[in-house]
Design a protein around this motif. Structure first.
Motif, short mmCIF file in Angstrom:
data_model
loop_
_atom_site.label_atom_id
_atom_site.label_comp_id
_atom_site.label_asym_id
_atom_site.label_seq_id
_atom_site.Cartn_x
_atom_site.Cartn_y
_atom_site.Cartn_z
N GLU A 16 -7.20 -10.87 -12.66
CA GLU A 16 -6.69 -9.68 -13.33
C GLU A 16 -6.39 -8.56 -12.33
O GLU A 16 -5.34 -7.93 -12.40
CB GLU A 16 -7.70 -9.16 -14.38
N SER A 17 -7.31 -8.30 -11.42
CA SER A 17 -7.09 -7.18 -10.48
C SER A 17 -5.99 -7.49 -9.47
O SER A 17 -5.33 -6.58 -8.98
CB SER A 17 -8.39 -6.82 -9.76
N LEU A 18 -5.77 -8.77 -9.17
CA LEU A 18 -4.68 -9.12 -8.26
C LEU A 18 -3.31 -8.96 -8.90
O LEU A 18 -2.29 -8.99 -8.21
CB LEU A 18 -4.85 -10.56 -7.73
N SER A 19 -3.27 -8.79 -10.21
CA SER A 19 -1.99 -8.58 -10.88
C SER A 19 -1.84 -7.15 -11.39
O SER A 19 -0.85 -6.83 -12.06
CB SER A 19 -1.83 -9.57 -12.04
N ALA A 20 -2.79 -6.28 -11.06
CA ALA A 20 -2.77 -4.90 -11.54
C ALA A 20 -2.60 -3.93 -10.37
O ALA A 20 -2.81 -4.28 -9.21
CB ALA A 20 -4.06 -4.58 -12.28
N LYS A 21 -2.23 -2.71 -10.68
CA LYS A 21 -2.16 -1.63 -9.70
C LYS A 21 -3.56 -1.03 -9.58
O LYS A 21 -4.21 -0.76 -10.59
CB LYS A 21 -1.15 -0.59 -10.16
N SER A 22 -4.03 -0.81 -8.35
CA SER A 22 -5.35 -0.22 -8.11
C SER A 22 -5.19 1.10 -7.38
O SER A 22 -4.59 1.15 -6.30
CB SER A 22 -6.22 -1.18 -7.28
N ASP A 23 -5.73 2.17 -7.95
CA ASP A 23 -5.61 3.51 -7.38
C ASP A 23 -6.60 3.73 -6.26
O ASP A 23 -7.75 3.26 -6.31
CB ASP A 23 -5.83 4.56 -8.46
N GLY A 24 -6.16 4.49 -5.26
CA GLY A 24 -7.01 4.86 -4.14
C GLY A 24 -7.67 6.21 -4.38
O GLY A 24 -7.35 6.92 -5.33
N SER A 25 -8.60 6.56 -3.49
CA SER A 25 -9.32 7.82 -3.62
C SER A 25 -9.19 8.70 -2.38
O SER A 25 -9.74 9.79 -2.35
CB SER A 25 -10.80 7.56 -3.90
N GLY A 26 -8.46 8.22 -1.37
CA GLY A 26 -8.29 8.98 -0.13
C GLY A 26 -6.82 9.07 0.24
O GLY A 26 -6.04 9.68 -0.48
N TYR A 27 -6.45 8.46 1.35
CA TYR A 27 -5.06 8.49 1.82
C TYR A 27 -4.18 7.50 1.06
O TYR A 27 -2.96 7.62 1.05
CB TYR A 27 -4.99 8.19 3.31
N ILE A 28 -4.80 6.51 0.42
CA ILE A 28 -4.04 5.50 -0.31
C ILE A 28 -3.85 5.97 -1.75
O ILE A 28 -4.82 6.29 -2.44
CB ILE A 28 -4.78 4.14 -0.29
N ARG A 29 -2.59 6.04 -2.19
CA ARG A 29 -2.30 6.39 -3.59
C ARG A 29 -2.61 5.20 -4.48
O ARG A 29 -3.30 5.33 -5.47
CB ARG A 29 -0.85 6.82 -3.75
N TYR A 30 -2.06 4.01 -4.11
CA TYR A 30 -2.37 2.80 -4.87
C TYR A 30 -2.04 1.55 -4.04
O TYR A 30 -1.34 1.62 -3.04
CB TYR A 30 -1.66 2.75 -6.23
N VAL A 31 -2.57 0.42 -4.54
CA VAL A 31 -2.35 -0.90 -3.92
C VAL A 31 -1.87 -1.82 -5.02
O VAL A 31 -2.38 -1.77 -6.14
CB VAL A 31 -3.66 -1.44 -3.30
N ILE A 45 0.86 -1.18 0.00
CA ILE A 45 0.00 0.00 0.00
C ILE A 45 0.90 1.23 0.00
O ILE A 45 1.67 1.44 0.94
CB ILE A 45 -0.92 0.02 1.24
N GLN A 46 0.82 2.02 -1.06
CA GLN A 46 1.55 3.29 -1.16
C GLN A 46 0.61 4.41 -0.76
O GLN A 46 -0.47 4.55 -1.35
CB GLN A 46 2.06 3.51 -2.58
#
Length: 164
Positions: free
Chosen positions: A144-159, A36-37
């Motif tokens: 697919e989603s477990l191998s991709a970068k997912s962007d956050g909408s609050g304090y999390i930039r991405y996962v 988690i970035q």
């Protein structure tokens, strides 16, 4: 055959059956490293909870909690409601909070049967004296989603995930 030998055979069969069943259950999960970035916000460390959501959008299980102090769990409002109704010991899946600009890496275990079956992973985040994000990141639980970068909408930039 004597009754004692019959009983011994039954006990061994029962014990072996339970052991192989336990092994099968363990084999039905996969461990993932979850990175988690965080965004570059100012303030205290964020409390983040990772939850497994069923296909109807209801909480099924807590996978990880970033934030060690129980007194702040109520700031993760939606998860706290679920946890209050269904309390479980989460000490084995709890770690340090993560501050602005930093990253946290932890390991979560996901049942293989939940992948590609309509489940989601929800990341909730809260920071003391700041906004609460019930769905900072919500990821469909697919290969697919477990191998991709997912962007956050609050304090999390991405996962990002990787098999452990």
């Amino acid at each position: 055959m004597s009754d004692l030998i019959k009983i011994a055979i039954l006990v061994l069969a029962f014990t072996f059956g339970k052991a192989s069943n336990s092994f099968a259950q363990k084999a039905a999960t996969t461990k993932y490293k979850c990175m988690i970035q965080m965004t570059n916000y100012m303030g205290e460390g964020a409390y983040v909870v990772i939850s497994l959501m069923d296909p109807k959008g209801a909480y099924e299980k807590t996978l990880y909690v970033m934030g060690p102090d129980k007194k702040w769990y109520n700031t993760l409002k939606e998860w706290h409601k679920f946890r209050s109704k269904k309390p479980v010991n989460i000490s084995a899946i709890t770690g340090a909070s993560v501050t602005g600009g930093d990253r946290g890496v932890n390991t979560i275990e996901i049942e293989n049967s939940k992948i590609n079956s309509g489940y989601k992973l929800r990341f909730e985040s809260a920071v003391e004296d700041k906004a609460y994000h019930a769905k900072d990141v919500e990821i469909p639980l697919t290969t697919e989603s477990l191998s991709a970068k997912s962007d956050g909408s609050g304090y999390i930039r991405y996962v990002r995930f990787s098999p452990n």
